[in-house]
Design an enzyme around this catalytic site. Structure first.
Site, PDB file in Angstrom:
ATOM      1  N   LYS A 151       0.800  -1.220   0.000  1.00 16.80           N
ATOM      2  CA  LYS A 151       0.000   0.000   0.000  1.00 16.80           C
ATOM      3  C   LYS A 151       0.833   1.271   0.000  1.00 16.80           C
ATOM      4  O   LYS A 151       0.597   2.166  -0.822  1.00 16.80           O
ATOM      5  CB  LYS A 151      -0.867  -0.128   1.253  1.00 16.80           C
ATOM      6  N   ARG A 172       0.710  -6.733  14.526  1.00 20.11           N
ATOM      7  CA  ARG A 172       0.167  -5.758  13.567  1.00 20.11           C
ATOM      8  C   ARG A 172      -0.880  -6.407  12.663  1.00 20.11           C
ATOM      9  O   ARG A 172      -1.879  -5.791  12.317  1.00 20.11           O
ATOM     10  CB  ARG A 172       1.303  -5.123  12.750  1.00 20.11           C
ATOM     11  N   ARG A 212      13.121  -1.867   9.959  1.00 20.85           N
ATOM     12  CA  ARG A 212      12.159  -1.050  10.704  1.00 20.85           C
ATOM     13  C   ARG A 212      11.937  -1.661  12.084  1.00 20.85           C
ATOM     14  O   ARG A 212      11.786  -2.871  12.204  1.00 20.85           O
ATOM     15  CB  ARG A 212      10.828  -1.028   9.949  1.00 20.85           C
ATOM     16  N   ARG A 260      -7.874   3.828  10.108  1.00 23.03           N
ATOM     17  CA  ARG A 260      -7.508   2.470  10.509  1.00 23.03           C
ATOM     18  C   ARG A 260      -8.481   1.899  11.539  1.00 23.03           C
ATOM     19  O   ARG A 260      -8.305   0.757  11.962  1.00 23.03           O
ATOM     20  CB  ARG A 260      -6.120   2.510  11.120  1.00 23.03           C
ATOM     21  N   ARG A 319      10.978  -7.662   4.402  1.00 25.69           N
ATOM     22  CA  ARG A 319      11.209  -6.223   4.542  1.00 25.69           C
ATOM     23  C   ARG A 319      12.035  -5.935   5.805  1.00 25.69           C
ATOM     24  O   ARG A 319      12.881  -5.047   5.817  1.00 25.69           O
ATOM     25  CB  ARG A 319       9.868  -5.475   4.620  1.00 25.69           C
TER      26      ARG A 319
HETATM   27  P1  AMP Z   1       2.278   2.099   8.717  1.00 27.10           P
HETATM   28  O1  AMP Z   1       3.536   2.691   8.192  1.00 27.10           O
HETATM   29  O2  AMP Z   1       1.048   2.617   8.014  1.00 27.10           O
HETATM   30  O3  AMP Z   1       2.315   0.589   8.762  1.00 27.10           O
HETATM   31  O4  AMP Z   1       2.131   2.589  10.238  1.00 27.10           O
HETATM   32  C1  AMP Z   1       3.100   2.268  11.212  1.00 27.10           C
HETATM   33  C2  AMP Z   1       2.527   2.417  12.613  1.00 27.10           C
HETATM   34  O5  AMP Z   1       2.086   3.764  12.815  1.00 27.10           O
HETATM   35  C3  AMP Z   1       1.286   1.574  12.907  1.00 27.10           C
HETATM   36  O6  AMP Z   1       1.605   0.254  13.301  1.00 27.10           O
HETATM   37  C4  AMP Z   1       0.648   2.371  14.043  1.00 27.10           C
HETATM   38  O7  AMP Z   1       1.334   2.181  15.248  1.00 27.10           O
HETATM   39  C5  AMP Z   1       0.897   3.800  13.595  1.00 27.10           C
HETATM   40  N1  AMP Z   1      -0.204   4.336  12.750  1.00 27.10           N
HETATM   41  C6  AMP Z   1      -0.131   4.717  11.449  1.00 27.10           C
HETATM   42  N2  AMP Z   1      -1.313   5.153  11.001  1.00 27.10           N
HETATM   43  C7  AMP Z   1      -2.176   5.047  12.044  1.00 27.10           C
HETATM   44  C8  AMP Z   1      -3.561   5.324  12.222  1.00 27.10           C
HETATM   45  N3  AMP Z   1      -4.319   5.793  11.222  1.00 27.10           N
HETATM   46  N4  AMP Z   1      -4.107   5.086  13.445  1.00 27.10           N
HETATM   47  C9  AMP Z   1      -3.364   4.622  14.463  1.00 27.10           C
HETATM   48  N5  AMP Z   1      -2.070   4.317  14.361  1.00 27.10           N
HETATM   49  C10 AMP Z   1      -1.460   4.532  13.167  1.00 27.10           C
END
Ligand code: AMP
Length: 186
Positions: A13, A144, A133, A88, A127
Protein backbone atom coordinates in the site's frame (compact mmCIF):
# COMPACT_ATOMS: atom_id res chain seq x y z
CA UNK A 1 -10.04 12.26 -7.28
CA UNK A 2 -9.75 11.80 -3.53
CA UNK A 3 -8.87 8.35 -2.25
CA UNK A 4 -8.17 6.33 0.84
CA UNK A 5 -5.96 3.26 0.54
CA UNK A 6 -6.76 0.24 2.66
CA UNK A 7 -4.84 -2.97 3.08
CA UNK A 8 -2.99 -5.06 5.63
CA UNK A 9 0.58 -4.24 6.62
CA UNK A 10 2.84 -5.55 3.89
CA UNK A 11 0.22 -5.26 1.15
CA UNK A 12 2.42 -2.81 -0.75
CA UNK A 13 0.00 0.00 0.00
CA UNK A 14 2.63 2.57 1.01
CA UNK A 15 4.90 2.01 -1.99
CA UNK A 16 2.03 1.96 -4.46
CA UNK A 17 0.26 4.97 -2.96
CA UNK A 18 3.43 7.04 -3.19
CA UNK A 19 4.08 6.03 -6.78
CA UNK A 20 0.49 6.61 -7.82
CA UNK A 21 0.36 10.04 -6.20
CA UNK A 22 3.53 11.04 -8.03
CA UNK A 23 2.13 9.84 -11.34
CA UNK A 24 -1.23 11.56 -10.92
CA UNK A 25 -0.01 14.69 -9.15
CA UNK A 26 -2.01 13.91 -6.01
CA UNK A 27 -1.02 14.70 -2.44
CA UNK A 28 0.15 11.56 -0.64
CA UNK A 29 -0.35 11.53 3.11
CA UNK A 30 0.97 8.51 5.00
CA UNK A 31 0.17 8.66 8.71
CA UNK A 32 2.88 6.03 9.33
CA UNK A 33 5.48 8.28 7.65
CA UNK A 34 4.29 11.35 9.57
CA UNK A 35 4.52 9.42 12.84
CA UNK A 36 7.96 7.97 12.07
CA UNK A 37 9.21 11.47 11.28
CA UNK A 38 7.69 12.79 14.53
CA UNK A 39 9.48 10.04 16.48
CA UNK A 40 12.77 10.83 14.72
CA UNK A 41 12.34 14.56 15.46
CA UNK A 42 11.43 13.87 19.09
CA UNK A 43 8.26 16.02 18.93
CA UNK A 44 5.42 15.74 21.47
CA UNK A 45 3.44 13.66 18.97
CA UNK A 46 6.47 11.43 18.40
CA UNK A 47 6.98 10.89 22.12
CA UNK A 48 3.35 9.90 22.54
CA UNK A 49 3.31 7.61 19.48
CA UNK A 50 6.65 5.81 19.90
CA UNK A 51 5.63 3.09 22.38
CA UNK A 52 2.50 2.13 20.46
CA UNK A 53 4.38 1.90 17.19
CA UNK A 54 7.16 -0.25 18.62
CA UNK A 55 4.55 -2.67 19.96
CA UNK A 56 2.64 -2.78 16.68
CA UNK A 57 -0.40 -1.18 18.35
CA UNK A 58 -2.42 1.65 16.92
CA UNK A 59 -1.75 5.15 18.17
CA UNK A 60 -4.87 6.52 19.95
CA UNK A 61 -7.58 7.81 17.59
CA UNK A 62 -7.60 11.39 18.94
CA UNK A 63 -3.91 11.92 18.12
CA UNK A 64 -4.33 10.71 14.54
CA UNK A 65 -7.65 12.41 13.93
CA UNK A 66 -6.14 15.72 15.13
CA UNK A 67 -3.30 15.30 12.71
CA UNK A 68 -5.61 14.72 9.74
CA UNK A 69 -7.96 17.53 10.73
CA UNK A 70 -5.02 19.96 10.69
CA UNK A 71 -4.40 18.99 7.07
CA UNK A 72 -8.04 19.18 6.00
CA UNK A 73 -8.70 22.50 7.75
CA UNK A 74 -5.55 23.99 6.21
CA UNK A 75 -6.95 23.09 2.78
CA UNK A 76 -4.09 20.71 2.08
CA UNK A 77 -6.36 17.80 1.30
CA UNK A 78 -8.72 19.00 -1.34
CA UNK A 79 -8.18 18.35 -5.02
CA UNK A 80 -6.55 15.00 -5.46
CA UNK A 81 -5.18 13.15 -2.46
CA UNK A 82 -4.36 9.65 -1.31
CA UNK A 83 -4.63 8.87 2.38
CA UNK A 84 -2.34 5.96 3.16
CA UNK A 85 -2.72 4.24 6.53
CA UNK A 86 -5.69 6.33 7.58
CA UNK A 87 -8.40 5.59 8.55
CA UNK A 88 -7.51 2.47 10.51
CA UNK A 89 -10.49 2.22 12.86
CA UNK A 90 -14.23 2.80 12.55
CA UNK A 91 -14.08 5.99 14.70
CA UNK A 92 -11.34 7.32 12.39
CA UNK A 93 -13.46 6.53 9.32
CA UNK A 94 -16.46 8.27 10.86
CA UNK A 95 -14.39 11.31 11.84
CA UNK A 96 -12.96 11.52 8.35
CA UNK A 97 -16.44 11.40 6.84
CA UNK A 98 -17.63 14.16 9.17
CA UNK A 99 -14.63 16.45 8.70
CA UNK A 100 -14.66 16.11 4.91
CA UNK A 101 -18.34 17.00 4.95
CA UNK A 102 -17.64 20.00 7.17
CA UNK A 103 -14.98 21.30 4.76
CA UNK A 104 -16.97 20.23 1.69
CA UNK A 105 -14.38 17.84 0.38
CA UNK A 106 -15.48 14.64 -1.36
CA UNK A 107 -14.11 11.15 -0.87
CA UNK A 108 -14.41 9.30 -4.16
CA UNK A 109 -13.02 5.84 -3.54
CA UNK A 110 -11.70 3.55 -0.85
CA UNK A 111 -9.25 1.21 -2.53
CA UNK A 112 -8.52 -2.09 -0.81
CA UNK A 113 -5.26 -3.74 -1.74
CA UNK A 114 -6.08 -7.36 -1.07
CA UNK A 115 -3.25 -9.72 -0.01
CA UNK A 116 -3.59 -13.02 1.90
CA UNK A 117 -2.11 -13.55 5.34
CA UNK A 118 0.68 -16.01 4.41
CA UNK A 119 1.97 -13.70 1.72
CA UNK A 120 1.91 -10.72 4.10
CA UNK A 121 3.94 -12.52 6.74
CA UNK A 122 6.49 -13.53 4.10
CA UNK A 123 6.79 -10.01 2.73
CA UNK A 124 7.08 -8.35 6.15
CA UNK A 125 9.79 -10.70 7.33
CA UNK A 126 11.66 -9.99 4.13
CA UNK A 127 11.21 -6.22 4.54
CA UNK A 128 12.53 -6.55 8.10
CA UNK A 129 15.80 -7.89 6.73
CA UNK A 130 16.08 -5.13 4.16
CA UNK A 131 14.85 -1.99 5.93
CA UNK A 132 15.32 -2.86 9.59
CA UNK A 133 12.16 -1.05 10.70
CA UNK A 134 11.84 -1.43 14.50
CA UNK A 135 8.22 -2.65 14.13
CA UNK A 136 9.17 -5.41 11.67
CA UNK A 137 10.24 -8.09 14.18
CA UNK A 138 8.30 -11.36 14.05
CA UNK A 139 6.24 -10.85 17.23
CA UNK A 140 5.41 -7.26 16.35
CA UNK A 141 4.48 -8.25 12.80
CA UNK A 142 2.07 -10.87 14.16
CA UNK A 143 0.54 -8.26 16.42
CA UNK A 144 0.17 -5.76 13.57
CA UNK A 145 -1.64 -8.37 11.48
CA UNK A 146 -3.92 -9.14 14.44
CA UNK A 147 -4.59 -5.44 15.01
CA UNK A 148 -5.41 -5.07 11.31
CA UNK A 149 -7.92 -7.94 11.44
CA UNK A 150 -9.60 -6.71 14.61
CA UNK A 151 -9.58 -2.94 14.23
CA UNK A 152 -8.98 -2.04 10.59
CA UNK A 153 -10.66 -4.76 8.51
CA UNK A 154 -14.15 -3.65 9.68
CA UNK A 155 -13.74 -0.39 7.77
CA UNK A 156 -13.86 -2.38 4.52
CA UNK A 157 -17.54 -3.00 5.35
CA UNK A 158 -17.93 0.66 6.31
CA UNK A 159 -16.85 1.77 2.82
CA UNK A 160 -18.92 -0.96 1.17
CA UNK A 161 -21.85 0.63 2.96
CA UNK A 162 -20.86 4.01 1.53
CA UNK A 163 -20.71 2.37 -1.93
CA UNK A 164 -17.17 3.59 -2.65
CA UNK A 165 -15.15 0.42 -2.06
CA UNK A 166 -12.96 -0.91 -4.86
CA UNK A 167 -10.81 -4.00 -4.42
CA UNK A 168 -7.54 -4.56 -6.26
CA UNK A 169 -5.70 -7.89 -6.08
CA UNK A 170 -2.35 -7.21 -4.45
CA UNK A 171 -0.75 -10.61 -5.07
CA UNK A 172 0.74 -9.82 -8.42
CA UNK A 173 3.88 -8.13 -9.73
CA UNK A 174 4.31 -4.53 -8.52
CA UNK A 175 3.84 -3.35 -12.14
CA UNK A 176 0.54 -5.18 -12.59
CA UNK A 177 -0.74 -3.96 -9.23
CA UNK A 178 0.25 -0.41 -10.15
CA UNK A 179 -1.58 -0.60 -13.47
CA UNK A 180 -4.69 -2.00 -11.81
CA UNK A 181 -4.58 0.83 -9.27
CA UNK A 182 -4.14 3.37 -12.02
CA UNK A 183 -7.37 2.15 -13.58
CA UNK A 184 -9.40 2.81 -10.45
CA UNK A 185 -7.62 5.97 -9.30
CA UNK A 186 -8.43 8.36 -12.10
P1 AMP B 1 2.28 2.10 8.72
O1 AMP B 1 3.54 2.69 8.19
O2 AMP B 1 1.05 2.62 8.01
O3 AMP B 1 2.31 0.59 8.76
O4 AMP B 1 2.13 2.59 10.24
C1 AMP B 1 3.10 2.27 11.21
C2 AMP B 1 2.53 2.42 12.61
O5 AMP B 1 2.09 3.76 12.81
C3 AMP B 1 1.29 1.57 12.91
O6 AMP B 1 1.61 0.25 13.30
C4 AMP B 1 0.65 2.37 14.04
O7 AMP B 1 1.33 2.18 15.25
C5 AMP B 1 0.90 3.80 13.59
N1 AMP B 1 -0.20 4.34 12.75
C6 AMP B 1 -0.13 4.72 11.45
N2 AMP B 1 -1.31 5.15 11.00
C7 AMP B 1 -2.18 5.05 12.04
C8 AMP B 1 -3.56 5.32 12.22
N3 AMP B 1 -4.32 5.79 11.22
N4 AMP B 1 -4.11 5.09 13.44
C9 AMP B 1 -3.36 4.62 14.46
N5 AMP B 1 -2.07 4.32 14.36
C10 AMP B 1 -1.46 4.53 13.17
Amino acid sequence: MNLVFLGPPGSGKGTQAKKLAEKLGYVHLSTGDVLRQAVADGTELGKKADGYMKAGELVPDDLIIGLIEEQVSAGKLKNGFILDGFPRTIPQAESLRDMLKKYQVSLDKAVLLDVGEDEIMKRLLNRAKIEGRPDDTEDVIKNRIEVYKQQTAPIVEFYKGESILQTVRGEDTPENVFNALLQVAQ
